[in-house]
Write an enzyme that holds these catalytic residues in place. Structure first.
Site, PDB file in Angstrom:
ATOM      1  N   GLN A 549      39.679  74.822  25.999  1.00 39.43           N
ATOM      2  CA  GLN A 549      39.020  75.415  27.158  1.00 39.43           C
ATOM      3  C   GLN A 549      38.422  74.346  28.076  1.00 39.43           C
ATOM      4  O   GLN A 549      38.424  74.498  29.293  1.00 39.43           O
ATOM      5  CB  GLN A 549      37.906  76.363  26.699  1.00 39.43           C
ATOM      6  CG  GLN A 549      38.410  77.589  25.954  1.00 39.43           C
ATOM      7  CD  GLN A 549      37.270  78.482  25.515  1.00 39.43           C
ATOM      8  OE1 GLN A 549      36.245  78.567  26.181  1.00 39.43           O
ATOM      9  NE2 GLN A 549      37.437  79.146  24.376  1.00 39.43           N
ATOM     10  N   CYS A 550      37.891  73.270  27.512  1.00 42.18           N
ATOM     11  CA  CYS A 550      37.315  72.196  28.319  1.00 42.18           C
ATOM     12  C   CYS A 550      38.418  71.229  28.752  1.00 42.18           C
ATOM     13  O   CYS A 550      39.455  71.107  28.092  1.00 42.18           O
ATOM     14  CB  CYS A 550      36.266  71.427  27.509  1.00 42.18           C
ATOM     15  SG  CYS A 550      34.845  72.418  27.030  1.00 42.18           S
ATOM     16  N   THR A 551      38.158  70.536  29.861  1.00 39.07           N
ATOM     17  CA  THR A 551      39.109  69.524  30.333  1.00 39.07           C
ATOM     18  C   THR A 551      38.809  68.227  29.586  1.00 39.07           C
ATOM     19  O   THR A 551      37.913  67.471  29.964  1.00 39.07           O
ATOM     20  CB  THR A 551      38.977  69.309  31.855  1.00 39.07           C
ATOM     21  OG1 THR A 551      39.111  70.569  32.505  1.00 39.07           O
ATOM     22  CG2 THR A 551      40.035  68.354  32.358  1.00 39.07           C
TER      23      THR A 551
END
Length: 687
Positions: A549-551
């Site tokens: 979900q996070c970059t």
């Protein structure tokens, strides 16, 4: 005073208004740059002595650089010259004596040519030798007030005007006020049976040996001393001797016209008459001497030397910042890129959708390019993991649970107070993210706010975490014909691209400009972020772990991508066609050289996209055409939005499949599925 003493003069004392240094800084950076040509400037003094000060004050300010003298009622104009050097060494090594002798000979030539009879104010002359250290705001300067050096005049007596012309004082003051401002420095008074008459200096040719005793030689005297006239009289004596050589060795009355004020009343009752004896001299021989002229001012220590104005603490800090932040850019114009349009960059309004790692870095780079309007949009709070990667946030922002958009805007103003920055805590509606009844009004409000923001800004940066959050801004940016710059990150890769602009078809014109070995796609044919996709954006965060979900990227990737995004935007602004600039791409294995042909920006190439690979430290610059079935920028989608507005958007938010059906992508998917079935049947038959 004993008769026969040498007449002495009160020298000028220079007074510099801080606005003078402000204006000099502006002219040096924007106009003169490395040029050291002599610049004419105005100075002024006054013969109105309010405080009975003996010193003859001479002033310069920002108006000194005006092309014409700004008429100030009680001030006398003086036209001088500024010589501003590029280095402190040049300032120190300048031959001051040679300079003053050269300018003095010019003044002597003007006296002999009759030029000064019609413009008496030119008889006063001054020089300013200076060096401006624009990093420290230190200004080194030295004033010189030109005057002949060896004309020794004997003083016989000093007489107050009231003792000579008590009945004519009011008439004298009235006649003086009727003179043009440029005639007031030097004039004549003629005595006749009815009193005194003020005449312009051009009437000096009427004076002869027979009527010489009827004339007084008037000048506006800045001195407040009862014993000594001011500095301007020195050049006046030289002019009188040239036009009236018969006065050598004779008694001459010099009329020091001084103004005083009592309450609201101004008069000339404190004026003096200096009765003198002029010397016997050979003027031409005297003026040929290498020491004929003097005038360099003494410094605060009473020695001949320059002075220093330290303006760092006296100039308003915000004004200092306003000048200093653009210093690097203005230096670019001196030699590297004299034709760059910095004002166009400065006036561009930038909207940053996403205030995270990319958003913070893009904002700082825009600020370095002098952009003054930067708006942030985000819906998250500053978390404790942010400050080390996102350079506009601090630990205190985390403690206070500030919104990212507001914190970024506030902290950007701390970096430079002159920037207009504002944050919007806003969730961008996305395809595949259903909107229920509870969220309907809020979603509609968010769409309206986002539409207004995009329509009122010039450059839109898409810097969000997810693919689907870029869809609505892509659509709105395309419809509003804005410059849209998209940046997306991978672990060690990045993509920076510009969108095509909706405009008239210029394909033939643009393609004809292609450089050998390269092809070009016109600016109105360039694709957007979604043009290479055959599926509509959906909920990319569903059923994903935290690292998905996070970059998650290498720390340097965002800084590289954000810098390229800003440089690409600035290159577009500097291209003659702006956002319509065609994009070049390689048609063979030839590398893009230093010259991209006539379609190059002043800053170089303007590619469509830049794909970087940090693992190999290289990048490529592909260009792709607009896809007619694109789910974001195609004519089909735009037409449906213009026809149905928010109702169309609501269908997209509730089901991303609607876009695939609208654009015909679902038919393509079906065709691909049928092909796979046919391939499977063929394999079974061959078995």
């Amino acid at each position: 005073m004993d008769t026969g003493t040498k007449l002495e003069y009160y020298p000028f004392s220079s007074t510099i208004n801080p606005s003078f240094w402000h204006k000099l800084t502006e002219i040096k950076l924007d106009v003169d740059k490395l040029n050291e040509h002599n610049r004419p400037i105005w100075g002024y003094y006054s013969n109105l002595n309010l405080n009975k000060c003996k010193t003859s004050l001479f002033e310069v300010d920002s108006t000194s650089f005006n092309g014409h003298y700004s008429n100030q009622k009680v001030y006398i104009p003086v036209l001088g010259m500024l010589l501003n050097k590029n280095t402190i060494e040049q300032f120190k090594e300048c031959d001051k004596n040679s300079l003053v002798q050269t300018e003095g000979k010019k003044l002597w030539g003007d006296i002999k040519s009759d030029k000064l009879l019609t413009d008496p104010f030119r008889l006063n002359s001054f020089l300013v030798l200076s060096f401006a250290d624009l990093k420290k705001y230190h200004y080194y300067y030295w004033f010189c007030y030109l005057a002949p050096t060896t004309l020794e005049v004997k003083l016989l007596k000093i007489t107050p005007i009231e003792d000579l012309f008590s009945n004519s004082i009011n008439d004298l003051f009235t006649s003086y006020n009727e003179l043009d401002i440029k005639e007031k420095p030097f004039f004549l008074l003629k005595r006749h049976c009815d009193g005194l008459q003020i005449l312009p200096l051009s009437r000096i040719k009427d004076v002869n040996s027979a009527n010489a005793s009827d004339f007084y030689y008037g000048f506006s005297d800045p001195s407040g001393s009862g014993q000594h006239p001011g500095w301007p009289i020195r050049n006046y004596i030289l002019l009188i001797l040239h036009y009236c050589p018969f006065l050598q060795g004779s008694t001459v009355n010099l009329f020091a016209f001084r103004l005083s004020r009592s309450g609201v009343t101004t008069d000339c009752s404190h004026s003096l008459v200096f009765t003198t004896v002029f010397p016997l001299v050979n003027l031409d021989e005297l003026m040929e001497s290498d020491t004929a002229w003097i005038g360099w001012e003494k410094n605060e220590r009473g020695k001949f030397g320059p002075r220093l104005s330290n303006m760092r603490n006296s100039i308003d800090p915000q004004c200092l910042a306003e000048t200093a932040v653009d210093l690097n850019l203005k230096l670019i114009k001196w030699q590297l890129l004299p034709n760059i349009n910095l004002e166009k960059i400065k006036c561009s309004k930038c909207l940053l959708l996403g205030s995270g790692t990319l958003g913070c870095s893009v904002a700082r780079n825009l600020l370095a390019w002098s952009v003054r309007t930067i708006t942030f949009v985000d819906n998250a709070l500053v978390s404790f993991s942010n400050p080390v990667r996102q350079n506009l946030f601090t630990y205190e922002d985390c403690l206070e649970s500030k919104t990212k958009a507001d914190a970024a805007a506030q902290n950007l103003r701390k970096v430079f107070p002159g920037v207009h920055s504002k944050g919007y805590n806003l969730t961008i509606p996305m395809p595949g993210h259903p909107v229920g009844e509870i969220l309907l009004d809020q979603t509609k409000s968010n769409v309206e706010t986002l539409t207004e923001l995009i329509s009122t800004h010039d450059i839109i940066f898409l810097l969000m975490d997810s693919r689907e959050s870029r869809w609505l801004p892509t659509l709105l940016g395309t419809i509003n014909k804005k410059i849209v710059i998209n940046a997306a990150l991978g672990f060690d890769t990045y993509l920076v691209m510009r969108y095509g602009i909706r405009c008239a078809d210029t394909a033939d014109e643009a393609l004809s400009c292609s450089t050998e070995g390269f092809k070009a796609i016109p600016g109105n044919k360039l694709g957007c972020y979604f043009c290479n996709d055959v599926t509509a954006p959906g909920n990319s965060l569903a059923k994903r772990t935290l690292d998905q979900q996070c970059t998650v990227t290498r720390p340097g990737v965002s800084a590289i991508a954000s810098a390229l995004a800003v440089e690409l935007a600035v290159s577009i602004l500097q291209h003659p066609r702006g956002a319509s600039a065609p994009a070049f791409y390689k048609a063979n294995n030839q590398d893009l050289g230093d010259d991209c042909g006539p379609e190059e920006s002043i800053l170089g190439a303007v590619p469509h996209s830049i794909r970087g690979f940090l693992s190999m430290f290289n990048h490529v610059m592909p260009a792709t055409e607009k896809y007619k079935q694109c789910v974001a920028c195609s004519d089909i989608v735009i037409a449906e939005y213009e026809a149905s507005g928010f109702d169309f958007l609501l269908k997209v938010f509730n089901s991303c499949k609607y876009l695939e059906e609208l654009t015909g992508l679902s038919d393509i998917h079906n065709e691909i599925g049928n092909l796979e079935v046919w391939d499977f049947d063929e394999i079974n038959e061959s078995d």
